[in-house]
Scaffold this motif. Structure first.
Motif, PDB file in Angstrom:
ATOM      1  N   ASN A 242       0.822  -1.216   0.000  1.00 41.85           N
ATOM      2  CA  ASN A 242       0.000   0.000   0.000  1.00 41.85           C
ATOM      3  C   ASN A 242       0.855   1.266   0.000  1.00 41.85           C
ATOM      4  O   ASN A 242       0.438   2.289  -0.545  1.00 41.85           O
ATOM      5  CB  ASN A 242      -0.952   0.030   1.194  1.00 41.85           C
TER       6      ASN A 242
ATOM      7  N   GLU B 107      -5.633   0.697  -3.007  1.00 40.46           N
ATOM      8  CA  GLU B 107      -5.611   0.264  -1.604  1.00 40.46           C
ATOM      9  C   GLU B 107      -5.993  -1.200  -1.500  1.00 40.46           C
ATOM     10  O   GLU B 107      -7.047  -1.617  -1.997  1.00 40.46           O
ATOM     11  CB  GLU B 107      -6.570   1.100  -0.764  1.00 40.46           C
TER      12      GLU B 107
ATOM     13  N   VAL C 179      -8.268  -5.453  -4.007  1.00 36.95           N
ATOM     14  CA  VAL C 179      -7.658  -4.136  -4.106  1.00 36.95           C
ATOM     15  C   VAL C 179      -8.657  -3.199  -4.767  1.00 36.95           C
ATOM     16  O   VAL C 179      -9.328  -3.578  -5.739  1.00 36.95           O
ATOM     17  CB  VAL C 179      -6.345  -4.180  -4.923  1.00 36.95           C
TER      18      VAL C 179
END
Length: 141
Positions: free
Chosen positions: A22, A33, A44
């Motif tokens: 991240n 993220e 993600v």
């Protein structure tokens, strides 16, 4: 009861890998993220804002990067280092909003693992990404 195909891993080590992915410069640049990850699995998210092509839809490179991020963390979060040796993406539909990439390991022979990453905008499929990762032995880098 069906046994868990993925044995428990050190949650702190997984959290450290997620944080590292991240906080990578590229992930921050694209505002990706990781919301979930475990050995062979990842989720993600990324918004398409400021990542559009001249047609006003998400740039294919941004979609590819999102899928690749999911592939990378799914392949590497449980302490085994793997590198991509082959990837293929098929773009299915344009996107303009929030994207979710879900990566799952679909095969593993001990040396190479195959992953499928599906990218969605809501319920709509945007892309399918298939990748093969090679397990790196210590000292072979």
């Amino acid at each position: 009861m069906i046994p868990n195909p993925h044995p428990a891993h050190d949650p702190a080590a997984i959290a450290d890998r997620i944080t590292a992915f991240n906080q990578s410069e590229f992930a921050q640049l694209l505002r990706m993220e990781i919301t979930e990850a475990d050995d062979g699995y990842a989720r993600v998210i990324m918004n398409c804002g400021q990542k559009k092509n001249p047609h006003g839809v998400a740039h294919g490179g941004a979609i590819f990067a999102l899928a690749d991020q999911a592939f990378g963390i799914a392949a590497n979060c449980a302490g085994t280092d793997r590198v991509a040796v082959s990837v293929h993406i098929q773009y299915i539909a344009p996107a303009t909003g929030d994207l979710v990439a879900i990566a799952e390991r679909v095969a593993d022979n001990g040396r190479c693992s195959t992953f499928r990453v599906m990218v969605y905008e809501g319920e709509r499929t945007i892309a399918q990404f298939d990748g093969v990762a090679f397990r790196v032995s210590p000292g072979t880098e």
